[in-house]
Structures are given as structure tokens and as C-alpha cells.
Write a protein that holds these residues in place. Structure first.
Motif, PDB file in Angstrom:
ATOM      1  N   PRO A 176     -16.637  14.487  -4.241  1.00 43.72           N
ATOM      2  CA  PRO A 176     -15.465  14.080  -4.773  1.00 43.72           C
ATOM      3  C   PRO A 176     -15.139  12.636  -4.317  1.00 43.72           C
ATOM      4  O   PRO A 176     -15.603  12.046  -3.077  1.00 43.72           O
ATOM      5  CB  PRO A 176     -14.335  14.903  -4.101  1.00 43.72           C
ATOM      6  CG  PRO A 176     -14.783  15.476  -2.894  1.00 43.72           C
ATOM      7  CD  PRO A 176     -16.547  15.563  -3.318  1.00 43.72           C
ATOM      8  N   CYS A 177     -14.713  11.933  -5.083  1.00 48.98           N
ATOM      9  CA  CYS A 177     -14.330  10.388  -5.144  1.00 48.98           C
ATOM     10  C   CYS A 177     -12.753  10.347  -5.135  1.00 48.98           C
ATOM     11  O   CYS A 177     -12.166  10.452  -6.246  1.00 48.98           O
ATOM     12  CB  CYS A 177     -15.024   9.450  -6.070  1.00 48.98           C
ATOM     13  SG  CYS A 177     -14.772   7.721  -5.722  1.00 48.98           S
ATOM     14  N   VAL A 178     -12.153   9.813  -4.226  1.00 44.71           N
ATOM     15  CA  VAL A 178     -10.577   9.628  -4.220  1.00 44.71           C
ATOM     16  C   VAL A 178     -10.276   8.120  -4.597  1.00 44.71           C
ATOM     17  O   VAL A 178     -10.752   7.368  -4.223  1.00 44.71           O
ATOM     18  CB  VAL A 178     -10.040   9.987  -2.585  1.00 44.71           C
ATOM     19  CG1 VAL A 178      -8.467   9.640  -2.923  1.00 44.71           C
ATOM     20  CG2 VAL A 178     -10.190  11.427  -2.363  1.00 44.71           C
ATOM     21  N   PHE A 179      -9.411   8.041  -5.668  1.00 43.08           N
ATOM     22  CA  PHE A 179      -8.802   6.950  -5.973  1.00 43.08           C
ATOM     23  C   PHE A 179      -7.793   6.133  -5.088  1.00 43.08           C
ATOM     24  O   PHE A 179      -6.859   6.872  -4.759  1.00 43.08           O
ATOM     25  CB  PHE A 179      -7.974   7.178  -7.386  1.00 43.08           C
ATOM     26  CG  PHE A 179      -7.954   5.871  -8.317  1.00 43.08           C
ATOM     27  CD1 PHE A 179      -8.554   4.772  -8.043  1.00 43.08           C
ATOM     28  CD2 PHE A 179      -6.719   5.782  -8.944  1.00 43.08           C
ATOM     29  CE1 PHE A 179      -8.244   3.523  -8.961  1.00 43.08           C
ATOM     30  CE2 PHE A 179      -6.287   4.838  -9.848  1.00 43.08           C
ATOM     31  CZ  PHE A 179      -7.155   3.664  -9.670  1.00 43.08           C
ATOM     32  N   TYR A 180      -7.957   4.904  -4.892  1.00 41.87           N
ATOM     33  CA  TYR A 180      -7.295   4.070  -3.988  1.00 41.87           C
ATOM     34  C   TYR A 180      -5.736   4.187  -4.374  1.00 41.87           C
ATOM     35  O   TYR A 180      -4.889   4.496  -3.546  1.00 41.87           O
ATOM     36  CB  TYR A 180      -7.587   2.512  -4.061  1.00 41.87           C
ATOM     37  CG  TYR A 180      -6.742   1.736  -3.177  1.00 41.87           C
ATOM     38  CD1 TYR A 180      -7.298   1.123  -2.127  1.00 41.87           C
ATOM     39  CD2 TYR A 180      -5.558   1.187  -3.827  1.00 41.87           C
ATOM     40  CE1 TYR A 180      -6.577   0.115  -1.203  1.00 41.87           C
ATOM     41  CE2 TYR A 180      -4.903   0.276  -2.907  1.00 41.87           C
ATOM     42  CZ  TYR A 180      -5.282  -0.166  -1.799  1.00 41.87           C
ATOM     43  OH  TYR A 180      -4.457  -1.031  -0.982  1.00 41.87           O
ATOM     44  N   SER A 181      -5.493   3.981  -5.689  1.00 42.12           N
ATOM     45  CA  SER A 181      -4.020   3.973  -6.124  1.00 42.12           C
ATOM     46  C   SER A 181      -3.356   5.287  -5.825  1.00 42.12           C
ATOM     47  O   SER A 181      -2.224   5.506  -5.722  1.00 42.12           O
ATOM     48  CB  SER A 181      -3.745   3.866  -7.580  1.00 42.12           C
ATOM     49  OG  SER A 181      -4.411   2.438  -7.757  1.00 42.12           O
ATOM     50  N   ASP A 182      -4.277   6.422  -5.890  1.00 42.82           N
ATOM     51  CA  ASP A 182      -3.475   7.835  -5.634  1.00 42.82           C
ATOM     52  C   ASP A 182      -3.148   8.034  -3.989  1.00 42.82           C
ATOM     53  O   ASP A 182      -2.428   8.447  -3.723  1.00 42.82           O
ATOM     54  CB  ASP A 182      -4.555   8.997  -5.987  1.00 42.82           C
ATOM     55  CG  ASP A 182      -4.433   9.227  -7.595  1.00 42.82           C
ATOM     56  OD1 ASP A 182      -3.385   8.677  -8.142  1.00 42.82           O
ATOM     57  OD2 ASP A 182      -5.468   9.327  -7.986  1.00 42.82           O
ATOM     58  N   VAL A 183      -3.768   7.092  -3.285  1.00 44.63           N
ATOM     59  CA  VAL A 183      -3.618   7.120  -1.758  1.00 44.63           C
ATOM     60  C   VAL A 183      -2.212   6.286  -1.341  1.00 44.63           C
ATOM     61  O   VAL A 183      -1.733   6.598  -0.709  1.00 44.63           O
ATOM     62  CB  VAL A 183      -4.844   6.910  -1.029  1.00 44.63           C
ATOM     63  CG1 VAL A 183      -4.535   6.764   0.542  1.00 44.63           C
ATOM     64  CG2 VAL A 183      -6.007   7.864  -1.452  1.00 44.63           C
ATOM     65  N   TYR A 184      -2.619   4.957  -1.954  1.00 42.28           N
ATOM     66  CA  TYR A 184      -1.639   3.880  -1.530  1.00 42.28           C
ATOM     67  C   TYR A 184      -0.691   3.533  -2.544  1.00 42.28           C
ATOM     68  O   TYR A 184       0.223   2.861  -2.274  1.00 42.28           O
ATOM     69  CB  TYR A 184      -2.663   2.760  -0.996  1.00 42.28           C
ATOM     70  CG  TYR A 184      -3.388   3.026  -0.027  1.00 42.28           C
ATOM     71  CD1 TYR A 184      -2.986   3.460   1.393  1.00 42.28           C
ATOM     72  CD2 TYR A 184      -4.646   3.139  -0.109  1.00 42.28           C
ATOM     73  CE1 TYR A 184      -3.747   3.721   2.548  1.00 42.28           C
ATOM     74  CE2 TYR A 184      -5.646   3.323   0.774  1.00 42.28           C
ATOM     75  CZ  TYR A 184      -5.138   3.565   2.087  1.00 42.28           C
ATOM     76  OH  TYR A 184      -5.887   4.056   3.248  1.00 42.28           O
ATOM     77  N   GLY A 185      -0.940   3.976  -3.806  1.00 39.55           N
ATOM     78  CA  GLY A 185      -0.174   3.262  -4.812  1.00 39.55           C
ATOM     79  C   GLY A 185      -0.581   1.958  -5.147  1.00 39.55           C
ATOM     80  O   GLY A 185      -1.395   1.064  -4.524  1.00 39.55           O
ATOM     81  N   SER A 186      -0.136   1.345  -6.383  1.00 41.01           N
ATOM     82  CA  SER A 186      -0.425   0.061  -6.814  1.00 41.01           C
ATOM     83  C   SER A 186       0.517  -0.514  -7.808  1.00 41.01           C
ATOM     84  O   SER A 186       1.074   0.480  -8.575  1.00 41.01           O
ATOM     85  CB  SER A 186      -1.897   0.042  -7.163  1.00 41.01           C
ATOM     86  OG  SER A 186      -2.308   0.788  -8.423  1.00 41.01           O
ATOM     87  N   SER A 187       0.451  -1.669  -7.996  1.00 35.47           N
ATOM     88  CA  SER A 187       1.347  -2.265  -9.146  1.00 35.47           C
ATOM     89  C   SER A 187       0.652  -3.588  -9.667  1.00 35.47           C
ATOM     90  O   SER A 187      -0.078  -4.341  -8.782  1.00 35.47           O
ATOM     91  CB  SER A 187       2.748  -2.669  -8.819  1.00 35.47           C
ATOM     92  OG  SER A 187       2.502  -3.480  -7.963  1.00 35.47           O
TER      93      SER A 187
END
Length: 233
Positions: free
Chosen positions: A102-113
Motif C-alpha cells: 500500500p501507498c498512502v497519499f499525503y493529502s489523506d494524512v495532512y490535507g492540502s489546498s
């Protein structure tokens, strides 16, 4: 790890893997496409097919599984988003099952805009919120998701699986159940060694408790359109 992005075209991915002498893993674009479609179709999507036509089903040792990435997010070149309500479901699939890397997406961990141009030529502002359940799901993968896997992918709107745990990880073993429709229940086996044990939903979506029967089986629950991961309290 390589990227040969062909959602819905598993054969092209397998051809690429064979052409490179099976020396490369690939991001499972087909699985990500299934997640996207499931999130948009809701209860009309048949959950028993969530793994069908995917690299992780066909060649799990070379499948890098993912929910989203920087290309599939809104306004990007390969936009194929997974709706927020289904992201915990999708992460349960890639983090708590045996197969895949599995590869976890940065935005799902920290959020982004960010701001980018849409197909209308105008700038649009996008905000992606972090997934509240992701930390718990990562902890479950680290501490609990071990041992034999038993699948119960047997209902179009409610599926599940269990992991029996192993001797190397204290209290390991889980039961996962998810629904894309109404609240669901599923009788599943976690193993005789859990007989009499009390399980609770590690994600706190369901407030009840489950006691494992003397035969190692129990009835597990999830709320409507939700996912629950039951583990020893």
C-alpha cells in the motif's frame, strides 16, 4: 516501482510487467478506478467486484495499491477522485488485507489546498481534508492485521474479511466489515483462539461490543455506508 497508468485495462499492465521481465511493481490503476467508481455509484456498485480486474488480484506481489495520488486528485491530468465517504473503505482494503504493497497519499494524512485551472479555463480552489480514520487504520495495519485471511465478499452492498492474528503480535487479529448501503451484519470466523474474547470497533463507528463464540465465529456489524474494524478490546 513503475507507473503504467491504464485504469480498466489490466492486460496492458500485465504486458508491461512481462516486457520488463517482472522486475518492476506497478501502481494498481485498475483498483484505484474501482474505488473511484464505487464512491460515485454508492449502493448501486456491487462490492463483491471491488477487486475484480485489478493487479492486486492478478499479481499481488507486484501490485502497489493506492486510493488516490497527485495525478488523480481534482483538476489534475488523470483526475479520478474517490469521494470522501468511501476513502476509509478504500484504505481498509489496501491496508488491512494480505495482498499488495500500500501507498498512502499525503493529502489523506495532512490535507492540502491549491488552485488550478479547470476544463472551463478558469482557476478553481481545491481543499482536500485529511481522512480522520487514517491514523487508526495505519495503527491497525502495524499492530493487528496479521495471520490467515478469510474472505466474505459475498453480498453486493456488504462485504468483509478477517485476519486470524499471529504469535508475534500481541492481540493481533481483526474482523473488517464495510457497507455502501444500509447498515450491515456478517457472520465471520476469526479463529478458535479468540473464543470468549470481546471485540470492539477500533474506528468507533459502531458503539456495541461483540463476543466471539466458542466456535471462533461471531456476528459483526457496520453502520450504513460505513466501515468497522473489530479487534480485541
Amino acid at each position: 516501482v513503475g507507473e503504467y497508468w491504464s485504469p480498466g485495462d489490466l492486460q496492458s499492465m500485465l504486458d508491461y510487467i512481462n516486457a520488463t521481465g517482472r522486475r518492476m511493481s506497478l501502481f494498481d490503476a485498475c483498483l484505484q478506478a474501482n474505488f473511484s467508481r464505487a464512491s460515485k455509484e454508492g449502493e448501486n456498485f456491487d462490492l463483491t467486484t471491488i477487486l475484480q480486474g485489478t493487479l492486486v488480484e492478478a499479481l499481488p506481489e507486484l501490485a502497489v495499491t493506492l486510493v488516490e495520488n497527485h495525478d488523480t486528485q481534482p483538476l489534475q491530468s488523470l483526475e479520478q477522485t474517490v469521494e470522501p465517504w468511501f476513502r476509509a473503505h478504500a484504505y481498509a482494503v489496501i491496508l488491512l488485507r494480505e495482498a499488495g504493497y500500500p501507498c498512502v497519499f499525503y493529502s489523506d494524512v495532512y490535507g492540502s489546498s491549491y488552485t488550478d485551472k479547470g476544463t472551463d479555463g478558469f482557476d478553481h480552489e481545491v481543499t482536500m481534508e485529511p481522512l480522520p480514520q487514517l491514523e487508526a487504520l495505519l495503527n491497525l495495519r502495524t499492530d493487528r492485521a496479521y495471520g490467515e485471511q478469510r474472505d466474505y465478499l459475498d453480498h453486493p452492498s456488504c462485504i468483509g474479511w478477517t485476519r486470524s492474528g499471529d504469535d508475534g503480535h500481541e492481540n493481533s487479529g481483526i474482523a473488517v466489515i464495510l457497507s455502501n448501503g444500509s447498515a450491515g451484519t456478517k457472520r465471520m470466523e476469526v479463529g478458535l483462539h479468540f473464543a470468549g474474547s470481546v471485540f470492539h470497533d477500533y474506528l468507533s463507528h459502531h458503539q456495541g461490543k461483540v463476543t466471539i463464540g466458542e466456535d471462533g465465529w461471531a456476528e459483526f456489524y457496520c453502520e450504513a455506508g460505513s466501515v468497522s474494524v473489530w479487534a480485541k478490546a
